[in-house]
Design an enzyme around this catalytic site. Structure first.
Site, mmCIF file in Angstrom:
data_model
loop_
_atom_site.group_PDB
_atom_site.id
_atom_site.type_symbol
_atom_site.label_atom_id
_atom_site.label_comp_id
_atom_site.label_asym_id
_atom_site.label_seq_id
_atom_site.Cartn_x
_atom_site.Cartn_y
_atom_site.Cartn_z
ATOM 1 C CG ASP A 148 9.630 -3.236 -13.562
ATOM 2 O OD1 ASP A 148 8.768 -4.004 -12.915
ATOM 3 O OD2 ASP A 148 10.029 -3.577 -14.468
ATOM 4 C CG ASP A 191 9.638 -8.459 -11.841
ATOM 5 O OD1 ASP A 191 8.581 -9.042 -12.437
ATOM 6 O OD2 ASP A 191 9.811 -7.246 -12.193
#
Length: 167
Positions: free
Chosen positions: A125, A143
């Site tokens: 991330d 995402d």
């Protein structure tokens, strides 16, 4: 593969590739940081809103949930990908265009994150948003693809007057 579904398949591969390349760039850039520099690679502040690129890792599902169940979580993710891909392949002609787009986004995001798990053992991330003291959990392009695809699908289901046209 029927030629009608080829653009969808190519879009799926393109989006997953964009996600993988973005993560690779962030990881390579973060390796170039000196130990004395700040942890973020990029920052943009506009009033009380801030956007940062900060590499981080997530070993679980959304928000780090179920991190202790790595293998069952991976199996579940792969089953969801295979199920969605099979559904998209079988129902392709009868699916509404918006549904195909939504499922393609969801699949591309899922592939991007599963690719991370297979390669790194965790998801990379790097996008971080905050507004005043509110901080959104870090995320990545995969995402975002999953979230946008889900919102498109929900919106289409909700606003489509003829629900038969969705599926």
């Amino acid at each position: 593969m029927p030629t009608r579904s080829l653009p969808t398949f190519l879009t799926l591969l393109l989006l997953a590739s964009i996600d993988w390349v973005s993560k690779l760039v962030v990881l390579l850039k973060s390796c170039q940081l000196s130990p004395h520099s700040s942890a973020f690679l990029y920052s943009y502040v506009w009033g009380h809103f801030s956007f940062l690129i900060i590499p981080s890792f997530n070993e679980g599902a959304a928000f780090g949930l179920f991190a202790q169940y790595k293998i069952p979580l991976l199996i579940f993710r792969v089953c969801v990908i295979l199920g969605l891909a099979l559904f998209l392949r079988i129902k392709y002609k009868s699916l509404h265009r918006r549904t195909r787009i939504a499922l393609t986004l969801i699949l591309a995001g899922a592939l991007g994150n599963v690719g991370d798990i297979l390669l790194h053992g965790k998801v990379v991330d790097f996008l971080f948003l905050s507004y005043y003291s509110w901080r959104f959990p870090s995320f990545n392009l995969a995402d975002a693809f999953i979230s946008i695809g889900t919102l498109l699908l929900i919106g289409h289901l909700y606003f489509n007057k003829e629900s038969k046209k969705c599926f």
